[in-house]
Design an enzyme around this catalytic site. Structure first.
Site, short mmCIF file in Angstrom:
data_model
loop_
_atom_site.label_atom_id
_atom_site.label_comp_id
_atom_site.label_asym_id
_atom_site.label_seq_id
_atom_site.Cartn_x
_atom_site.Cartn_y
_atom_site.Cartn_z
CG HIS A 153 -1.83 1.15 1.35
ND1 HIS A 153 -3.14 1.10 0.93
CD2 HIS A 153 -1.64 2.41 1.81
CE1 HIS A 153 -3.71 2.28 1.13
NE2 HIS A 153 -2.81 3.09 1.67
CD GLU A 154 1.52 3.60 3.66
OE1 GLU A 154 1.72 4.67 3.05
OE2 GLU A 154 0.47 3.36 4.29
#
Lengths: 507, 507
Positions: free
Chosen positions: B270-271
């Protein structure tokens, strides 16, 4: 710090301005720390720009004429205060820094700063490729700029004096020459007597010591010695350093060589010494210019006191060596405490200052100090520097570097700073460390037996009470006088060297 | 960026000012990163002060009237330029930010910022002790301040519009309500059909997975996916985030739960999605306001695209699962690819947004969005918020939090930001992610088979070319229109959900 802000709105204004500047400087320090520890390579270009911006803003805020007016306006109030009161010291210290800062035009600072950045990167390559010629024109410009810098402070006795004054306020070439020549006279015969003997065997240090265990050991040792991990941490860098962002966040770095046990261990203890000084400053001075070590020499006295006088003492290892043996049983299980103690105190004629032992170290420093002065005086050209360097090593230490990388290119100082004022702090630190330690032990003789028991708090508390807490409220000279009763002198250091190495080498 | 600085000295001046402000903001970001990763506890007090100082200086430099004059002075020049030229975009984007910044008095900003800091620390304790009452008065003040904030931007249709506009420029309550209600109508029957079935077994994820191996695996996965470690790094934090200090230094953080394999893996991906966006911005935009993602929604679309559409797809795991099995043979050796794929895509009615699956996630978001609006409109009092929260969970998701810590206290947003504009970006991101991905695959169908071979560069390059490189030159609406041919709509997302979960749950 106790304040009379209500009655002295100017003082409140001064502190507000100083606190803001301090925040900018702390941020710049963190940018630098990150650059040296965790920053990915791609961040380098922007980081240089960011650092320059913060420094420029901090400098312009500090040299703002309003700052000068505030300081002038506070003069009548200052005169009503005791000289060593917190408030008078704050005003005095700020005024000293202010006058120093406004003396040098911002444009010149910018030019010099950019030149230093360039020189540093040229030097990194030049040292790797043993190519002094590549960095020579840069160093020539550094010499010119260093002279210009000194000339912003007219009225000096020696052109190096203003440059020395930046790092070691109040010190001068005339004082240093006298101290250094006395020291030299005492040291040379000791070095000769020791190196006439067959060399100490230090092979036990040069075995395979895995990185992880070494790091673990350094953490354990410095924790026991008093470094506060709630207000600090240790990371790895190529060149170890101490840096702080507040009195609550004082970090150190270390470097591990898997083939040399002494690298990480002693560099950790060394930087911890710097760190204990900064961690020991009174918390209520935070955010003011008083919350820092008082001079490079006094700072170095603390790193050297803990690294050498404590960390290379027999009592220290009486306590710690069994633990080191249990970390590294296959490497040190059969090495006696005395053999280990001798190995970490091996005296030899060598070419690298950073690796030099306590006895010869100051001779390395004096070579650099003298060459700096000769260049500034115009008696030595940069192009003749490598030869002069090697010649002095032959004369003073009886060894000659194999190449310039191990000679004139070995230290970063001239290539990232200026020529002049860059090296005296190391010898000053050594002298002060012995003078402070002698005073401590005279007052509290239990310090020595306690070290043998792994208890460092008596010494640590004495240093906090007498030195650390004050930050830079006292100048180096004021501090030495008040703590030891006399001015800086060489005999405590000579006594220390004679006693320790007299025993080690049965002189 | 190509410039005409010689003919446009005002543009040069603008860029110089913007670059300085950018440097200050980057420094503040590093201070924040360090606070979340490596700072020792003792550094906290000074760090808060340092951050506030940098933000204050950056804000005051940006709102300097000289900035407004420069922008006005550039208007005639801007009108000669193509609308989407770099220079026109820079001036336009700076003007937008400038007007937003000067609209809010600095004093109010300071008060709100201080209130947020206080509220955050009260919330940390309140969540730990399940004590909504403790944080209630703070949240009431936040609501007042949020309304005041909105009122600095008069002429709005709905009081939340200005607040939404900060994060998702151009978005409004009226548009969002329509989108969300369409989406809701589609999602509810799907959720009902899935949860009518017996629950998926995801026990394979909840075994012991040692931290070190998990971290190693995440690094391997995101490296293969295209994250550039020469211009980034991953560290651990309590709450994962992406942060950047330049286009050359874009960092992410992750969190490891040794009893849940999916935490670190999917938070890293995600990051990384956020990071790929920032790493992909044209390097020559650096130091300008154009060098950042264009809206919270578009940013979230990239984290969700990589995390969910790619990272939870069967093709992705066809490639990666054998590697994961070889990392964790005892845990996953006997778990089939399909069982693993089902486990990481388990749909369930749950109370925690952060852990929610792709199908129910947007229902969590809508609850928060609606409650925000009701509070701002004065139809819901803060004291009635916990009950309203629980009631909505019962209605919409058929579950009720056991306590407020897992209910109204679960998300940090209201307690560190404002009420209004805090949650819509998540659902916008989900919708956009599907719309962008569909456009990419329509143009380059080989993206799907390449993912199965562990080759992500076709997709990555498409995203760079179409989205990343532009930074915030295009608004979200402009970007979506130009990249996908239509405005934002829900059908690509619904198609994606129907297809994937239709197969998974044989609907």
């Amino acid at each position: 710090m106790q304040t009379t802000e209500k009655t002295q709105p100017k003082l409140l204004k001064l502190k507000k301005r100083l606190s803001e500047i301090n925040d900018l400087e702390a941020a710049a320090s963190l940018l630098y720390w990150d650059q040296a520890t965790y920053m990915p390579p791609g961040g380098a270009a922007a980081r240089g720009r960011q650092l320059a911006t913060l420094q420029k803003i901090a400098h312009s805020k500090f040299t703002d004429p309003a700052m000068g007016e505030l300081l002038e306006g506070l003069r009548p109030y200052e005169e009503t205060l005791p000289y060593f009161s917190d408030e008078a010291s704050l005003i005095r210290c700020t005024r000293k820094n202010y006058h120093r800062a406004v003396q040098v035009p911002a444009e010149f600072m910018g030019e010099f700063s950019e030149h230093r950045t360039q020189t540093y990167s040229v030097w990194v390559k030049a040292r790797a490729t043993n190519d002094f010629a590549a960095v020579r024109p840069y160093l020539e410009k550094t010499l010119d700029l260093s002279r210009e810098m000194a000339d912003f402070f007219p009225g000096y006795e020696h052109i190096a004096d203003p440059l020395i004054d930046f790092a070691d306020y109040g010190m001068k070439v005339s004082i240093l020459r006298r101290l250094f020549s006395q020291l030299r006279e005492e040291l040379v015969p000791i070095v000769e007597a020791i190196t006439a003997q067959s060399p100490t065997d230090d092979n036990c240090l040069h075995q395979r010591y895995p990185e992880e265990q070494q790091l673990d050991l350094t953490l354990k040792v410095i924790k026991q010695m008093g470094y506060d991990f709630e207000r600090g941490r240790q990371d790895q860098t190529h060149h170890p350093f101490m840096i702080n962002f507040s009195t609550g966040d004082v970090r150190i770095t270390t470097r591990v060589d898997q083939d040399d046990l002494s690298q990480a261990l002693f560099s950790s203890i060394h930087e911890m010494g710097h760190g204990l000084y900064e961690q020991g400053i009174r918390r209520d001075l935070e955010g003011t210019p008083l919350a820092c070590g008082t001079s490079s020499g006094v700072h170095e006295s603390q790193s050297r006191l803990w690294e050498n006088i404590v960390g290379r003492s027999r009592g220290f290892w009486k306590f710690f060596y069994p633990q080191v043996q249990s970390y590294f049983p296959s490497q040190l299980g059969n090495v006696s405490l005395d053999a280990f103690y001798q190995a970490i105190n091996k005296v030899q004629r060598s070419v690298i200052r950073m690796d030099a032992d306590e006895v010869t170290y100051n001779l390395h420093v004096m070579i650099r100090f003298d060459l700096e002065l000769m260049m500034l005086e115009g008696r030595l050209q940069v192009r003749d520097l490598p030869e002069a360097w090697n010649e002095r090593y032959r004369e003073d230490l009886g060894v000659v570097p194999q190449n310039d990388s191990d000679g004139v290119l070995q230290d970063v100082h001239w290539y990232t700073g200026q020529i002049g004022g860059m090296f005296q702090c190391y010898t000053l630190g050594n002298l002060m460390s012995a003078q402070f330690f002698e005073a401590a032990v005279t007052e509290q003789p239990e310090i020595i037996p306690k070290i043998e028991q792994g208890n460092f708090s008596t010494l640590h508390n004495w240093l906090k009470d007498n030195i650390y807490q004050h930050g830079c409220k006292y100048t180096a000279a004021e501090l030495i006088k008040s703590v030891t009763g006399t001015a800086l002198r060489i005999d405590p250091f000579i006594r220390y060297i004679r006693q320790k190495y007299g025993q080690l080498y049965m002189l």
